[in-house]
Structures are given as C-alpha cells and as structure tokens.
Design a protein around this motif. Structure first.
Motif, PDB file in Angstrom:
ATOM      1  N   SER A 192       0.820  -1.221   0.000  1.00  0.00           N
ATOM      2  CA  SER A 192       0.000   0.000   0.000  1.00  0.00           C
ATOM      3  C   SER A 192       0.849   1.265   0.000  1.00  0.00           C
ATOM      4  N   GLY A 193       2.119   1.157   0.368  1.00  0.00           N
ATOM      5  CA  GLY A 193       2.968   2.336   0.484  1.00  0.00           C
ATOM      6  C   GLY A 193       2.727   3.121   1.764  1.00  0.00           C
ATOM      7  N   THR A 194       2.103   2.484   2.753  1.00  0.00           N
ATOM      8  CA  THR A 194       1.798   3.181   4.004  1.00  0.00           C
ATOM      9  C   THR A 194       2.956   3.075   4.991  1.00  0.00           C
ATOM     10  N   LEU A 195       3.433   4.227   5.400  1.00  0.00           N
ATOM     11  CA  LEU A 195       4.560   4.305   6.332  1.00  0.00           C
ATOM     12  C   LEU A 195       4.062   4.876   7.659  1.00  0.00           C
ATOM     13  N   VAL A 196       4.525   4.282   8.754  1.00  0.00           N
ATOM     14  CA  VAL A 196       4.198   4.823  10.081  1.00  0.00           C
ATOM     15  C   VAL A 196       5.500   5.113  10.813  1.00  0.00           C
ATOM     16  N   VAL A 197       5.654   6.356  11.258  1.00  0.00           N
ATOM     17  CA  VAL A 197       6.911   6.764  11.900  1.00  0.00           C
ATOM     18  C   VAL A 197       6.651   7.561  13.180  1.00  0.00           C
ATOM     19  N   ASP A 198       7.642   7.511  14.054  1.00  0.00           N
ATOM     20  CA  ASP A 198       7.658   8.448  15.172  1.00  0.00           C
ATOM     21  C   ASP A 198       7.817   9.870  14.625  1.00  0.00           C
ATOM     22  N   ALA A 199       7.298  10.824  15.364  1.00  0.00           N
ATOM     23  CA  ALA A 199       7.360  12.214  14.909  1.00  0.00           C
ATOM     24  C   ALA A 199       8.782  12.744  14.808  1.00  0.00           C
ATOM     25  N   GLY A 200       9.694  12.180  15.625  1.00  0.00           N
ATOM     26  CA  GLY A 200      11.057  12.699  15.651  1.00  0.00           C
ATOM     27  C   GLY A 200      11.973  12.127  14.581  1.00  0.00           C
ATOM     28  N   ARG A 272      -6.596   4.485   3.701  1.00  0.00           N
ATOM     29  CA  ARG A 272      -6.704   5.568   2.725  1.00  0.00           C
ATOM     30  C   ARG A 272      -8.099   6.179   2.751  1.00  0.00           C
ATOM     31  N   LYS A 273      -9.081   5.389   3.152  1.00  0.00           N
ATOM     32  CA  LYS A 273     -10.459   5.887   3.230  1.00  0.00           C
ATOM     33  C   LYS A 273     -11.019   5.601   4.616  1.00  0.00           C
ATOM     34  N   ASN A 274     -11.601   6.594   5.225  1.00  0.00           N
ATOM     35  CA  ASN A 274     -12.197   6.388   6.542  1.00  0.00           C
ATOM     36  C   ASN A 274     -13.192   7.509   6.817  1.00  0.00           C
ATOM     37  N   ASN A 275     -14.424   7.322   6.363  1.00  0.00           N
ATOM     38  CA  ASN A 275     -15.430   8.381   6.515  1.00  0.00           C
ATOM     39  C   ASN A 275     -16.305   8.143   7.735  1.00  0.00           C
ATOM     40  N   THR A 276     -15.686   8.231   8.891  1.00  0.00           N
ATOM     41  CA  THR A 276     -16.426   8.017  10.133  1.00  0.00           C
ATOM     42  C   THR A 276     -16.283   9.234  11.044  1.00  0.00           C
ATOM     43  N   GLY A 277     -16.843  10.337  10.599  1.00  0.00           N
ATOM     44  CA  GLY A 277     -16.852  11.533  11.443  1.00  0.00           C
ATOM     45  C   GLY A 277     -15.819  12.569  11.044  1.00  0.00           C
ATOM     46  N   LEU A 300       0.964   8.122   3.261  1.00  0.00           N
ATOM     47  CA  LEU A 300       0.976   7.367   2.018  1.00  0.00           C
ATOM     48  C   LEU A 300       2.194   7.786   1.185  1.00  0.00           C
ATOM     49  N   CYS A 301       3.037   6.816   0.826  1.00  0.00           N
ATOM     50  CA  CYS A 301       4.266   7.133   0.096  1.00  0.00           C
ATOM     51  C   CYS A 301       4.205   6.571  -1.315  1.00  0.00           C
ATOM     52  N   PRO A 302       4.499   7.419  -2.320  1.00  0.00           N
ATOM     53  CA  PRO A 302       4.441   6.949  -3.706  1.00  0.00           C
ATOM     54  C   PRO A 302       5.654   6.085  -4.058  1.00  0.00           C
ATOM     55  N   GLN A 303       5.501   5.327  -5.160  1.00  0.00           N
ATOM     56  CA  GLN A 303       6.636   4.619  -5.743  1.00  0.00           C
ATOM     57  C   GLN A 303       7.673   5.641  -6.211  1.00  0.00           C
ATOM     58  N   ARG A 304       8.929   5.250  -6.131  1.00  0.00           N
ATOM     59  CA  ARG A 304      10.004   6.128  -6.579  1.00  0.00           C
ATOM     60  C   ARG A 304      10.105   6.077  -8.110  1.00  0.00           C
ATOM     61  N   SER A 305      10.254   7.224  -8.734  1.00  0.00           N
ATOM     62  CA  SER A 305      10.348   7.271 -10.192  1.00  0.00           C
ATOM     63  C   SER A 305      11.713   6.801 -10.664  1.00  0.00           C
TER      64      SER A 305
ATOM     65  N   LEU B 434     -16.013  -1.306   3.765  1.00  0.00           N
ATOM     66  CA  LEU B 434     -14.992  -1.342   4.813  1.00  0.00           C
ATOM     67  C   LEU B 434     -13.606  -0.977   4.297  1.00  0.00           C
ATOM     68  N   SER B 435     -12.832  -0.317   5.137  1.00  0.00           N
ATOM     69  CA  SER B 435     -11.405  -0.160   4.879  1.00  0.00           C
ATOM     70  C   SER B 435     -10.642  -1.091   5.803  1.00  0.00           C
ATOM     71  N   ILE B 436      -9.713  -1.816   5.230  1.00  0.00           N
ATOM     72  CA  ILE B 436      -8.928  -2.803   5.978  1.00  0.00           C
ATOM     73  C   ILE B 436      -7.489  -2.700   5.483  1.00  0.00           C
ATOM     74  N   PRO B 437      -6.501  -2.751   6.402  1.00  0.00           N
ATOM     75  CA  PRO B 437      -5.119  -2.753   5.926  1.00  0.00           C
ATOM     76  C   PRO B 437      -4.926  -3.846   4.866  1.00  0.00           C
ATOM     77  N   LEU B 438      -4.245  -3.492   3.785  1.00  0.00           N
ATOM     78  CA  LEU B 438      -4.220  -4.324   2.586  1.00  0.00           C
ATOM     79  C   LEU B 438      -3.874  -5.796   2.822  1.00  0.00           C
ATOM     80  N   PRO B 439      -2.845  -6.104   3.619  1.00  0.00           N
ATOM     81  CA  PRO B 439      -2.473  -7.519   3.748  1.00  0.00           C
ATOM     82  C   PRO B 439      -3.627  -8.397   4.249  1.00  0.00           C
ATOM     83  N   GLU B 440      -4.525  -7.817   5.023  1.00  0.00           N
ATOM     84  CA  GLU B 440      -5.619  -8.616   5.587  1.00  0.00           C
ATOM     85  C   GLU B 440      -6.949  -8.347   4.884  1.00  0.00           C
ATOM     86  N   LEU B 441      -6.890  -7.595   3.805  1.00  0.00           N
ATOM     87  CA  LEU B 441      -8.128  -7.148   3.160  1.00  0.00           C
ATOM     88  C   LEU B 441      -9.099  -8.284   2.891  1.00  0.00           C
TER      89      LEU B 441
END
Lengths: 571, 571
Positions: A192-200, A272-277, A300-305, B434-441
C-alpha cells in the motif's frame, strides 16, 4: 533532427542512477554550461531549511543573538504560568530516566547546553528556557504534558528546529519538549505504500529507508537532513514535491498526538479511506504544535520514479510563462514534477555574484526550470521532446537547454536554488513567501519594482538602498517569492514595502505565508490573509484544545495588534 | 509477437474518443466477449449512487416507505425545537421571493410535492418535513439559518439526495434546506486548474464543463448525474478517481460555508498553498453538513488524460493479487488509475445471473481489473504490455485479456460494476463498505464465509438462507465491499454477522465506513472505528459549531447506545 545519446542521467539527482537513451532535436544539443556544485551542498554550516528563505535576511554569522523578548517587547510572559523549581526538574528526571533526556538549567548552569534549543538556526530568535526534556515515547510525552498541565508550566514543542518563522523555540522560560528521541520507523507496508513513523524521525533518514524499498516520501525540502517528520506535518511543509504529490492534507493518513492536558489522541489510521466523522487530525496538520504535540504519523508514500529530466527556458513575458505552464501540464501531464519560475533580474543578480556562465546565450525577462520524473525514461524523454518542439515551435519559449547528465541537472537547479544566497550578497534582503492566484502572480513584483523606482530607491550605486526587486518561486504551486535585495536595511524602503505588499496580497485573496507557517514572525499579519471570522474560528479551536494556552500561545496572539514597524525592528 | 491495431478506444469511457495504435503480445490478442451494456446505463430509474451499494439491499420498488421515526424508535424529537407556523413560512416566502423556492406543507397540503425531499432514493428513510426551502445565494442561506437559529427551528441540509446512509433527509419536521438553486459555476482558471462552484452544482455538469476545457473533476462516482459538489465535499466522497488523484482533503482548496448561527465562513481560497493557521475547512470535508452548510467550493482539477486501457486478470491467490498490485504500482506507476478486486464467487454469481460469457476461459479464485490513463496512448500501451509480460511471465497472473475498444472496456467493467445488482438477484444482501489494511483485506471474506459455513447457513437450496459470501472493491484504496447474498433476511444470519464483522474491523483498526459516511445508518457503530477519545473530540467540535444541535444532529448521537439489532430491523 540530429540524434544524440544521453547517458548517466540520474533519475533522482540525489539518490539513484539510471542510464537512458533518447533522441533530441538539434536545438537541444547545445550542452548547458559546465557543472556547478549546487549552492548548498558543500557547506557544513546548518543548511538554510528552504532555498526560498525566511522573512528577512539569511543566516547570520554573528555570535550574539538578541533575545526574542527584547525584539518583541509587545509579548509579555503571562504570570499565570509557574516558574520551574528543582522539584519539577526532579520529576522529569525521574520520569525520563536517561541522563541525556533532561537538560537542566534550573539546578545548575547549563547555558551552553541549552543554547541550541533556545535559539533557531537563523539566529533570529532566542528564548530563556532553563529546561529541555526529550521524551522517548508517546506515553512519556503524555506524562510530561499532564504534569505541566497540573502545574501550569508552559511548554514549546520542538522538532528539528529548522523552521523559518520562530515557531519552535521558546520566548521566555517555556519548557522545550524536544522530540529527537522519538525516532523509530514503526512500520512500512510495501504493497500500500503506508509508512508509520515516530514524529522525531528525520526526513532524509526516512526517505533513504523508503528509497531502499523503491518508494519516496511525498515531501522533500532543503532541511531534510535535520527536520523531523512531526515538524513537517505540524507546519504543513510544502517543498519540492507538492506539484506532483499534493499536500500533506491529502497524504497524511493518520496522526498520533498528545493534547495539552496529556490526552493521547490515537488517530494513527493506516487507511486511505475512513469516513467516520470529523477529520480532526487535519487541524494538527499546519497547526504548528499549538493544540497538541504530534508523536506519530502515518503517511501514504508513492513509488520512486526511475527517470528524471530537467530543462531550462528563456521566455519573453509572463503570459508566455503561463502558456508554457499550461502546455507542460497538458503534454507532460503525469510526469511533470517541477515548474519553477525565475525572473530576469533574479538571474542577473545570480550572474553578478557567481560570474557563472549562463545556461542560455541570450537574456530574457523570464526563465523557467521544468523537471519531469516518471517510470519509463524513454517515454519521459519522448514526451519532453514533443513538449519542447511545441513550446519552441510556437515561440512560447525563446530558447532552452536540456540537462544531459546529473552534473548538468545540478547546474541548472543552481540557477534556481542559488537565488536566495546570491540576493544576500549586497546586504539585507526583504523576503516575502506568498501565494497569489496564478494570472496575477508576477504583477506584484512589477508593482513593487515600480513603487520603489518611482521614489528613487533603486539604483546601481551606494546612494540607492535597493539593488533590485526580484521574483521567483514555485510557479506550479502559485507560490511567489518576492525578494527585495538591499545594500542596507532602510526604514524608507520598509515603509514603501509594508503594509503595501500585505494589502496587495489581501486584495487578491492571496496568502502572506504560502509554505512557512505563521510562527512568531507572521502571526501579526494573519489578518491580511484570513478574515476576522476565520481568525475567530481559529481562536475557538485553540481555546478548545488549550484553554490555558499552556503550549506556547502562538496563535493566541492572532488578534494582537502588532504593527508592521514593530515586526521589522532589527532583531 | 503478433501486432494489431486498437482503434476507437475512448480515452474516457463516458466522454471523449481518441484512436490509438499499438502492438500487443499474442497472448493478449484474444478479444474479450461480446460487448455488454453497462449494468446501470440504460435505466431511467434513479441510479444507484454508488455501484458498491448501501447498507442493506438495493433500491426497492415498493411504493410505501416506512417513516424513519418508526424504524428508529430510539431517536426522539427534541421538543426544544419549535414547531413550524404560518408566520415562519411567510418569512421564508418573503425572503426567498420565487414561488418555487419554498414548498409549503404548513398552510396547505403539499404531501406529494414534499415527498422527494422527505425520502431518500433507496426508499429506506422518510421524514415528516412540512417545509422545503431553496435558497439561491449564500446570503439567503445565511438569512435562513439565522432565522432558524433565532426561532429554534431544526434543519437538514440537502444536496442531490443521493447518499447511502440516510444523512440528507429529515427524520421529524426539520426544515429541508435544499441547495439545488445554487448551481452556478463561479469561475475556472485554465492555467492553475482551479475551479470555483456553487455547492448545488451537479457533478456531471461540472465535469462536462471541465471536459470542454481539457480538465476533469478529481472525483467520479455513479451518482454523478444527480449528486451535488457540496454534498460530495460534505461527505468526503471517494469514488473512482481517488487512487489516482487522491482525496478531497488534498484537492479542495477552499470552502464557503454558513455556520448554524448564520455566520458566513468565507474560506474560499483558490490557493494551493496557504499556511496561515488551522485549516478549519477540513472539518467541513466529511462533516456531513452537521456543523454548517457548504455553499461554495474551490477545487484543484487535473488535466484530462488522452488515453485509457483496461485489462482483466485471473489470479490464483490473494498473495498473487497483492503481487500484481505491487507490480502495477511499480510499472504502471503514474498512469495507473484503477485497480479493482473481484473474488471468484462474486464472478460466479454475476455469471449465474447474467449468463454472460466470462472474460477468461478458466475460473480463478480472484480477478482484477486494471485501468490506466495517461497523456500518451502509445506510451501507456507500451507500459501496459511490459507490465503484462511481467505479471504473466512470472505467473503472478494466470490469465488475462485487454480491452481493445470502448465496447470491450465497458464489457470488462460490467464484471466489476454489475456485482451489486446481481447479488440482489436471490433476495436481500447484507452489505458492508470497509477499509482494511491491505495484507488482511480479503481475510474478512474468508473468515465470514467460514463462520457462516460452519453453522450450516450457506447452501445451494432453499433450506439455506445464504447464497454466498463475496468480496470485491477498490483494491487500490484498501476498500473492501463484503457482501452476503441471501435468499431472505434471517435473524440467524444477522446474529452471525454482527457484531462479528464490526469487531473484526475494530481489531485491525479498519473503518466501518470507508467512503459512504456515517449518516443515520452507521452512526451507532462509529465506536468500532473510532476511539472514545476521538468520539469525544468530534462531539466537542459539534458542540462548538452547533451548540443547540439545530442542524440535524447526526453526530450528536455518536455516543447513543444503538444496538446492532435495532439497526437491522427491517425498515
């Protein structure tokens, strides 16, 4: 048409190489001048975070930094906030454990150790903090803020401290909450290209991590070697990739933040989608840390060109520039990654300072730099050729060159990125970072130049304070950098510039801060870009999250009647 | 490799044609089956707004619609709100002038005229309103809301009334503020692609306007012929172009809205960059009209692509699907515009209902539909070929076909878009968006199928209530549509599905509403996707903007303890 081979063109001028072959029309065969090292790449000094510069002047070499409290006498410490005691310091030391997590200037003299946290890299702002804490986890940030809340201690969040508007350093004795110890990459999903990082996490380290996985961070800027992802998100940083990948409001999927009372807001969605409020996290993007401290980011991180090309053009008018931009959008479309504008005077000044051979033989009132990046080098080259044939055949562009290797790419970029440094050559620079609707983007430069010329302030000799009025910037984002290069700061010049520039912007519904944020430097002028209603709504949000304004109350002062003159007192 | 010419391929299957030529590997030459009209294109009935359907079942043909107040007895009218009087009606008639701007059921019987505004297109929700007002300007919206505020009259904003969650119709006697008279395109700048429209503009009309100017609206969805831009933004609609152009949070540049007290929030910026304080407008994107009524939208519109290709694959496992997606992102990169997933059972059911010839000869547990769109047809075809060679050569994909004209493009899309209609063939459908992280979609589909199988609810004969459990959706957005096709609604099935599905989603930090919003249908379940903290923060926002909950208090009920059973009572 003649044909040539372009070899060793780097797809990303900083990271990865890929050779391409393609045919070029003959008028493109003239190589651009000898390579120039990009202006900021060789220095070991703190790098200017953004090549477009800050508010006034560049980094100073002076050792002494005036206290912000002296520069801005209108800002008073609110005595509802407590004074730091040894007992407070003990609490933080016990909580954070590690010796290095607390820099204590309360029970001992730690002036030198505190200095880098008390002042900004531009040496324009300086606070009086006696305590820096470096929490290592979200839980620790929460406990720090909760304790501060209970004890009415003011704080200022600090990331890489690379901001341009004085938003990340204390004014008085606020506790600095420095996020550098929260620097883990929490996870990356390559599908998915989803990255999760600490703020620092530091932007460049994250981008390298992604490069190894064939992705890029959707943001790039000059300060990448020191700025934190948390700070980038908190300031809604713009940077070089916005034209292609859009703003952080679209790319950030989730945020974990700690509210002023210590509440952990876990909105670290990876969806990427979450329409709950209501999308509350959006308030923290560009909130400049004033309603909570971001501790984690999912993005969300794109593929590198795989391919990159850079072209440099001379054009006869701003109408032609707009035509070229329209053609680039249409014909380069999905591979267009930068469209930068430089006016003739900006290039004249760069040439005067550097004495470098110009990319083009003739001189033109406008220049553009165009970059493409895509997944297929041959396709990109072919698209670019067709585009070049069109804009040159239709005489939209008067002359142009195309970089044929990474050295030439860097050389062409130096004519854009070198502008801020060169402008400072004669003395001070009045700098404005502005968004203006595209059709009128350049008119401000013309109007300002005419205004200063009509009163005899511009000239070639020492009698005239102003060397030149130049415009450049991110044409693709409607982001103009209006710069007035001077031999000396002069109140006559200032009086002609302000509030003229801000009023000009206000009339066109522009922005007085396109990408740098408000911080301390621009908060007094927000009324030129935002209506009273919007400012009232912002104030409501600040009051909602931080009713006692414990987190450095930058936005609390939105309504304060600072004058332009005070803002421009030498600091 | 054999070569063929592809002619008359429409670059956008709905709007514009452009012929392309390209070579194809021989294994792609097999034409896909005879053209099928897309499932929804011939009907004159109100179209299902989203091919992915709503919560339960599709449009009903019954004439009688049960009142929402009967279906949801847990929702009570708050008697702090006033009852409509003839004096109120006179005010609105005087204010709005035009005869057609007020539908008055207070001083006369206007039941039939009010019916389309009282009920939704699915015929699932019905209110008791006696008054519909249609303001023609932002000023009129402001005056309407101010009057309602002063007189404690409840209101519900209504756009195209094409929502899937009951958010745009009244429950009791709320005044319907219908936005259809605010339908002007205020301006378009072809250089920047910035469009400014009234909220009541219909999406398709705006997209046609843009098509004539070589641009597209960055959002597309099934209800485009009736939905309003204001409603799209208020519900943060997802749709077909999100994978390529991103969400409205990134594309919307400015919003003009009227707050519940009548205040006009003019944040209709046309700037791509504006870092001057909190981005308040983001709260209105996806706010579902609960904190104010959007009256104007400014939005960044991309250039329209010149070429489109569609391919259809069979794959052996969800791991292979993920591999194909990764390859598509890498190799199709900037031209990838859709990556849709359909499982084998969904295609079996479509085949059983339509008896159409399948696109592929063999049968596979998974199918994907891939669409590309770009600025150069030859380049796109070449990229697609390379990609196809890779995924077929590496046996990621087991078989595939490529549409060779617009008819075939429509035919392939019908196997994806026809799923919802076909699923309703046997009776009712339990539908989850539903939105689900891709690996478990896809795991949720397997788990649900196993759960219903293990208790003997699935079978081929009338004894078994469940026909099949299928999964399909926007793979590129991690958006799964879990559908359970049944012969009849059955409490045993429901008990096995809920709260099981919601708990499954909650464990994976998924979303119970990926793209449809909360409305009335899902507000009771928001706790499965949002923490108590987030719900509290949302409640704070609602209280801030609408302290008396005068605008239909959808989100006010976030904390209300509706049960899943009540939600699923037949309505």
């Amino acid at each position: 048409m003649a044909t040539t081979c372009l070899k060793n063109v780097l797809f990303n001028r900083r990271l990865t190489a890929s050779s391409i072959k393609s045919s070029r029309p003959s008028y493109l065969l003239r190589p651009c001048p000898a390579a120039q090292t990009r202006w900021s790449s060789a220095t070991t000094e703190p790098r200017q975070p953004d090549a477009d510069g800050g508010t006034k002047g560049g980094p100073s070499t002076q050792r002494y930094i005036k206290y912000t409290s002296e520069s801005y006498p209108g800002i008073k410490r609110d005595n509802k906030f407590g004074k730091l005691s040894k007992a407070h310091v003990k609490f933080f030391k016990d909580l954070l454990g590690a010796q290095s997590a607390v820099i204590d200037g309360v029970s001992q003299d730690a002036t030198d150790d505190l200095e880098p946290f008390n002042s900004d890299w531009m040496r324009k702002y300086k606070g009086h903090t006696k305590l820096v804490v470096k929490p290592g986890s979200t839980d620790e940030v929460s406990k720090v803020l909760k304790y501060c809340n209970n004890n009415m201690l003011a704080v200022v969040p600090q990331g890489g401290n690379s901001g341009l508007v004085g938003g990340s350093v204390p004014v008085y004795d606020e506790i600095v909450i420095n996020m550098s110890r929260m620097n883990s990459i929490r996870g990356f999903d390559e599908v998915s290209g989803t990255l999760v990082v600490d703020a620092g996490c530091i932007l460049e380290i994250v981008d390298h991590f992604l490069a190894e996985r064939n992705h890029i961070f959707p943001l790039d800027l000059g300060a990448k070697g020191s700025c934190h992802i948390g700070g980038n998100v908190a300031t809604n940083a713009g940077g070089l990739r916005l034209l292609r990948y859009g703003s952080l409001h679209g790319n950030v999927l989730g945020i974990e933040a700690v509210l002023p009372d210590g509440t952990v807001m876990d909105d670290l969605s990876k969806l990427r989608k979450n329409n709950t409020g209501y999308d509350i996290k959006q308030l923290f993007i560009g909130g400049e840390g004033t309603i909570g401290i971001i501790t984690g980011v999912s993005i969300l991180c794109p593929q590198r060109s795989k391919a990159a090309n850079v072209a440099f053009f001379g054009l006869e008018s701003f109408d032609k520039v707009q035509e070229a931009f329209r053609a680039a959008k249409s014909q380069l479309s999905e591979i267009l990654s930068a469209f930068e504008l430089m006016d003739g005077q900006s290039q004249d000044l760069v040439h005067a300072v550097t004495a470098k051979k110009r990319p083009l033989e003739g001189q033109y009132p406008f220049y553009c730099l165009i970059e493409t990046s895509g997944s297929n080098p041959d396709h990109d080259s072919e698209k670019l050729e067709k585009f070049l044939e069109h804009v040159m055949g239709e005489e939209i562009v008067s002359d142009g060159v195309l970089a044929q290797d990474e050295t030439q790419i860097q050389s062409l970029w130096s004519w854009r990125e070198g502008i801020p440094e060169c402008l400072g050559h004669w003395g001070g620079v009045y700098k404005y970072d502005l968004s203006i609707p595209l059709p009128e983007l350049y008119k401000l430069v013309e109007d300002t130049r005419e205004r200063l010329t009509s009163v005899g302030l511009i000239g070639d000799d020492e009698k005239h304070p102003v060397v030149g009025v130049v415009g450049y910037g991110h044409m693709g984002d409607s982001n103009l950098h209006l710069n007035v290069a001077t031999r000396r700061f002069d109140t006559e010049v200032e009086k002609k510039l302000e509030p003229f520039v801000y009023e000009w912007i206000a009339k066109r519904n522009g922005s007085i801060s396109a990408e740098h944020g408000l911080g301390l430097a621009k908060k007094a002028f927000v009324g030129y870009s935002r209506s009273e209603t919007m400012i009232r709504l912002m104030k409501q949000i600040k009051d909602l999250y931080d009713p006692v304004s414990r987190i450095t109350p930058l936005l609390d002062c939105l309504m304060t009647n600072y004058t332009a003159e005070r803002y421009h007192e030498p600091i």
